[in-house]
Enzyme design. Structure first.
Site, PDB file in Angstrom:
ATOM      1  N   GLU A 198       0.836  -1.203   0.000  1.00  0.00           N
ATOM      2  CA  GLU A 198       0.000   0.000   0.000  1.00  0.00           C
ATOM      3  C   GLU A 198       0.879   1.265   0.000  1.00  0.00           C
ATOM      4  OE1 GLU A 198      -3.411  -0.739  -0.275  1.00  0.00           O
ATOM      5  OE2 GLU A 198      -3.275   1.352  -0.910  1.00  0.00           O
TER       6      GLU A 198
HETATM    7  C1  LIG Z   1       2.548  -9.642   0.733  1.00  0.00           C
HETATM    8  C2  LIG Z   1       2.231  -8.592  -0.281  1.00  0.00           C
HETATM    9  C3  LIG Z   1       0.906  -8.263  -0.540  1.00  0.00           C
HETATM   10  C4  LIG Z   1       0.608  -7.319  -1.518  1.00  0.00           C
HETATM   11  N1  LIG Z   1      -0.699  -7.067  -1.847  1.00  0.00           N
HETATM   12  C5  LIG Z   1      -0.968  -6.303  -2.949  1.00  0.00           C
HETATM   13  C6  LIG Z   1      -2.303  -6.206  -3.464  1.00  0.00           C
HETATM   14  O1  LIG Z   1      -3.248  -6.768  -2.888  1.00  0.00           O
HETATM   15  N2  LIG Z   1      -2.512  -5.491  -4.592  1.00  0.00           N
HETATM   16  C7  LIG Z   1      -1.494  -4.870  -5.246  1.00  0.00           C
HETATM   17  O2  LIG Z   1      -1.749  -4.253  -6.273  1.00  0.00           O
HETATM   18  N3  LIG Z   1      -0.223  -4.927  -4.783  1.00  0.00           N
HETATM   19  C8  LIG Z   1       0.066  -5.640  -3.647  1.00  0.00           C
HETATM   20  N4  LIG Z   1       1.357  -5.738  -3.202  1.00  0.00           N
HETATM   21  C9  LIG Z   1       2.403  -5.000  -3.882  1.00  0.00           C
HETATM   22  C10 LIG Z   1       2.966  -3.851  -3.035  1.00  0.00           C
HETATM   23  O3  LIG Z   1       2.019  -2.827  -2.920  1.00  0.00           O
HETATM   24  C11 LIG Z   1       4.282  -3.399  -3.659  1.00  0.00           C
HETATM   25  O4  LIG Z   1       5.213  -4.451  -3.442  1.00  0.00           O
HETATM   26  C12 LIG Z   1       4.793  -2.102  -3.078  1.00  0.00           C
HETATM   27  O5  LIG Z   1       3.947  -1.041  -3.432  1.00  0.00           O
HETATM   28  C13 LIG Z   1       6.212  -1.767  -3.513  1.00  0.00           C
HETATM   29  O6  LIG Z   1       6.381  -1.936  -4.897  1.00  0.00           O
HETATM   30  P1  LIG Z   1       7.590  -2.820  -5.439  1.00  0.00           P
HETATM   31  O7  LIG Z   1       7.557  -4.113  -4.714  1.00  0.00           O
HETATM   32  O8  LIG Z   1       7.557  -2.856  -6.905  1.00  0.00           O
HETATM   33  O9  LIG Z   1       8.881  -2.054  -4.944  1.00  0.00           O
HETATM   34  P2  LIG Z   1       9.639  -0.906  -5.755  1.00  0.00           P
HETATM   35  O10 LIG Z   1       8.653   0.059  -6.275  1.00  0.00           O
HETATM   36  O11 LIG Z   1      10.585  -1.525  -6.712  1.00  0.00           O
HETATM   37  O12 LIG Z   1      10.456  -0.205  -4.571  1.00  0.00           O
HETATM   38  C14 LIG Z   1      11.744  -0.658  -4.122  1.00  0.00           C
HETATM   39  C15 LIG Z   1      12.336   0.415  -3.204  1.00  0.00           C
HETATM   40  O13 LIG Z   1      12.489   1.638  -3.933  1.00  0.00           O
HETATM   41  C16 LIG Z   1      11.799   2.686  -3.270  1.00  0.00           C
HETATM   42  N5  LIG Z   1      11.196   3.595  -4.254  1.00  0.00           N
HETATM   43  C17 LIG Z   1      10.551   3.271  -5.401  1.00  0.00           C
HETATM   44  N6  LIG Z   1      10.115   4.394  -6.006  1.00  0.00           N
HETATM   45  C18 LIG Z   1      10.485   5.433  -5.238  1.00  0.00           C
HETATM   46  C19 LIG Z   1      10.323   6.852  -5.325  1.00  0.00           C
HETATM   47  N7  LIG Z   1       9.667   7.424  -6.332  1.00  0.00           N
HETATM   48  N8  LIG Z   1      10.835   7.605  -4.329  1.00  0.00           N
HETATM   49  C20 LIG Z   1      11.490   7.051  -3.284  1.00  0.00           C
HETATM   50  N9  LIG Z   1      11.672   5.728  -3.163  1.00  0.00           N
HETATM   51  C21 LIG Z   1      11.177   4.929  -4.115  1.00  0.00           C
HETATM   52  C22 LIG Z   1      10.748   2.019  -2.398  1.00  0.00           C
HETATM   53  O14 LIG Z   1      10.412   2.825  -1.277  1.00  0.00           O
HETATM   54  C23 LIG Z   1      11.444   0.720  -2.010  1.00  0.00           C
HETATM   55  O15 LIG Z   1      12.242   0.963  -0.877  1.00  0.00           O
HETATM   56  C24 LIG Z   1       1.669  -6.654  -2.205  1.00  0.00           C
HETATM   57  C25 LIG Z   1       2.990  -6.969  -1.896  1.00  0.00           C
HETATM   58  C26 LIG Z   1       3.278  -7.938  -0.982  1.00  0.00           C
HETATM   59  C27 LIG Z   1       4.737  -8.300  -0.743  1.00  0.00           C
END
Ligand SMILES: Cc1cc2nc3c(=O)[nH]c(=O)nc-3n(C[C@H](O)[C@H](O)[C@H](O)COP(=O)(O)OP(=O)(O)OC[C@H]3O[C@@H](n4cnc5c(N)ncnc54)[C@H](O)[C@@H]3O)c2cc1C
Length: 589
Positions: free
Chosen positions: A429
């Site tokens: 989220e």
């Molecule tokens: C158990 C679980 C349940 C989930 N449930 C859902 C769900 O029901 N529906 C759904 O759609 N998604 C879901 N997710 C996905 C979740 O919302 C994302 O994993 C999360 O938003 C982070 O995205 P990412 O994993 O691609 O990380 P990335 O976006 O790759 O981020 C990696 C790092 O980079 C940082 N970062 C990225 N962009 C920026 C920026 N612009 N400025 C500063 N820092 C940045 C982040 O803070 C993080 O530290 C779930 C994930 C998990 C693990």
């Protein structure tokens, strides 16, 4: 065993923040402290008797995948069905849509209890609630008539499908496609990490899916929102869970890879207008982000209860200054450092609780009276609640493990599960970094600090009024607590003005300290509200006994001496820390 913190919740809601003021509005005319107490008591029973006993077994068994679909952990279907039969999904949904119309404040307090008892299971209805909100806001009358009744009742669950492997924090990168086909669209693409994307606890699953209509503009302006049910009237839709993730915690919440349209295309219905999907999702995300912050509080309360049980029974060593003779060993709560850790968790939990209840109340005031100032406060506070309470839950669960010593690291005591389960709250989220970007960019910079200044002035006035009314307890402690809280608000005010200037000069430097800024806001607001609660409890007409008031004052004094001083360090980092991040060549990190 988890026990709902009902007395503390009721104090914060009715003595401290006077949530009963909502009953002056037509929307919440039925609200009363008695009603809230009976609902929280029932929620507490449900949590202790149904949810909590499944927490450990859910962790051990997890959800299981087969080509026929996902099976929830043993007992989860029956528990979910009972949740539905008891009417819980309807509690916070407005009466016009078939719900019970309870204020968000009450609904959120119920959520804290349920999340504390079983986070993995409670994610399922929480997502359904979010999906209902999105449909309510943006769905056509036909879509609402078709889907809302069974979603509101909980007979059908809902999901949020945003994430794709290349589109996590950056939703502009979404590639899932939608092609018009008569009165609907055919959706094709893959979503990952979808919580409760498939399961057997309910008869149908209504997926809310972000996708691009063919020919839509690139970036965030070309994303639309679709409803894609697992089952159509004519039978199974072309959507399948192709696998579930093996992960650190919340094992009983299936985290699904969802394939849309692998054969003929999944039938989806456009929600609202084309290309406005992200806007609709963001409306819903505000509620969802508050809710995830509350997940952090629920898990922290669980950690507190686990640690409390342990410190009162584990015997080790002899207390400093206590009887030194052999045969007079102490329970570990006698050791000052263990007591310090317990007070850190307890004051942290109560501070967070005050923060989320105050924030939810601002949303209710905005909805009840069209109060724009309350709305601005709520919007400012939501990323703080989400970011601060979830980061804190990691700290709190980790401290609770520390309190258990080696046994904490062993699964048997259950605190290891709490630490594993809580970890995700600071990631999904929107990570803490994304919350901090929101706080800085959309909440502080966009109005040049106006909403924050208003909130600081309101909190100062609240503190002063409570300090004036405080009539019992140690006068010196009460005065010191008031002074420390007022000083922390001044500090936050000064630092945010400095941050506005840094952002004008060099935005990148400001974003380099956005998380410390979020933490300073979380630390200050929550500690100030904790101290405010202690001052309120000390007033003659608070309606609480002396021991209760004294307990609150002890926690407030602890926060003054152990928690609030950390604000100085964060302030210093915010003032001078940006350049030592931006000045570094990324290749050298
Ligand atoms: C158990 C679980 C349940 C989930 N449930 C859902 C769900 O029901 N529906 C759904 O759609 N998604 C879901 N997710 C996905 C979740 O919302 C994302 O994993 C999360 O938003 C982070 O995205 P990412 O994993 O691609 O990380 P990335 O976006 O790759 O981020 C990696 C790092 O980079 C940082 N970062 C990225 N962009 C920026 C920026 N612009 N400025 C500063 N820092 C940045 C982040 O803070 C993080 O530290 C779930 C994930 C998990 C693990």
């Amino acid at each position: 065993m988890y026990t709902a913190p009902i007395r503390d919740l009721l104090f914060v809601m009715h003595q401290q923040f006077k949530v009963q003021q909502l009953s002056a509005s037509a929307r919440f005319a039925d609200y009363s402290p008695d009603l809230a107490e009976s609902i929280l008591t029932e929620a507490g029973k449900f949590a202790s008797e149904i949810l909590d006993p499944l927490n450990r077994t859910g962790d051990e068994h997890g959800a299981t995948w087969s080509s026929d679909g996902v099976k929830a952990a043993p007992g989860f279907r029956a528990a979910y069905q009972r949740y539905v039969a008891d009417g819980w999904p309807q509690l916070g949904i407005s009466a016009e849509h078939g719900g019970q119309g309870a204020p968000l404040t009450l609904n959120t307090a119920v959520e804290e209890i349920c999340f504390g008892a079983n986070l993995a299971l409670m994610l399922c209805p929480t997502l359904g609630h979010g999906a209902v909100e999105a449909l309510k806001i943006a769905g056509s009358d036909a879509l609402k008539a078709r889907f809302l009744p069974k979603m509101v009742s909980g007979e059908w669950t809902g999901t949020m499908n945003l994430t794709e492997s290349q589109a996590g924090s950056d939703l502009a990168a979404i590639r899932t496609r939608a092609v018009a086909s008569g009165d609907h669209y055919l959706i094709q693409g893959q979503k990952i990490f979808i919580s409760w994307g498939d399961h057997d606890v309910a008869d149908n699953i209504v997926h809310l899916v972000l996708a691009r209509i063919e020919g839509a503009p690139a970036g965030v302006k070309g994303i639309s929102l679709f409803v894609v049910p697992k089952f159509l009237d004519a039978g199974r839709n072309d959507v399948r869970c192709v696998s579930i993730e093996h992960k650190l915690g919340i094992h009983a919440s299936p985290t699904c890879v969802m394939a849309y349209g692998d054969t003929q295309g999944a039938v989806g219905y456009l929600v609202g207008e084309a290309n406005r999907g992200l806007e609709y999702m963001f409306i819903m995300m505000n509620a969802a982000r508050l809710s995830v912050g509350v997940q952090g509080v629920g898990q922290s309360e669980r950690a507190l209860q686990q640690a409390r049980t342990w410190v009162l029974s584990r015997v080790q060593g002899r207390a400093v200054g206590g009887p030194q003779a052999a045969g007079s060993p102490a329970t570990i709560i006698q050791h000052p450092d263990v007591r310090r850790m317990m007070l850190t968790i307890k004051s942290g939990v109560e501070a967070m609780r005050a923060l989320y209840v105050y924030s939810a109340l601002q949303s209710d005031l905005a909805r009840a009276n069209g109060d724009a100032v309350a709305q601005a406060r709520a919007e400012l506070l939501i990323p703080v609640v989400k970011g601060w309470c979830t980061e804190q839950s990691n700290e709190m669960a980790s401290l609770a493990m520390q309190i258990h010593g080696g046994m904490g690291y062993i699964e048997e005591t259950g605190v290891a599960q709490t630490l594993r389960d809580a970890r995700i709250t600071a990631i999904y989220e929107g990570t803490t970094g994304i919350q901090a970007n929101d706080l800085l960019g959309r909440k502080l910079l966009r109005d040049s600090g106006a909403a924050l200044r208003e909130l600081l002035a309101t909190l100062r006035a609240m503190l002063a009024a409570a300090a004036t009314a405080a009539a019992r307890g140690n006068a010196a402690q009460l005065a010191a607590a008031h002074e420390a809280a007022a000083a922390s608000l001044l500090l936050l005010g000064d630092v945010s003005e400095a941050l506005l200037q840094i952002a004008n000069r060099n935005p990148s430097e400001a974003y380099a300290v956005s998380v410390p800024f979020l933490k300073l806001c979380g630390l200050s607001f929550s500690s100030v509200l904790l101290i405010h609660g202690a001052l309120v409890a000390a007033s003659a007409d608070a309606g609480v006994d002396d021991a209760f008031a004294q307990g609150k004052l002890q926690l407030a004094s602890f926060a003054c001496n152990h928690t609030l001083p950390q604000a100085q360090a964060l302030a210093e980092t915010i003032r001078v820390g940006g350049s030592s991040v931006t000045g570094v060549d990324p290749a050298t990190v």
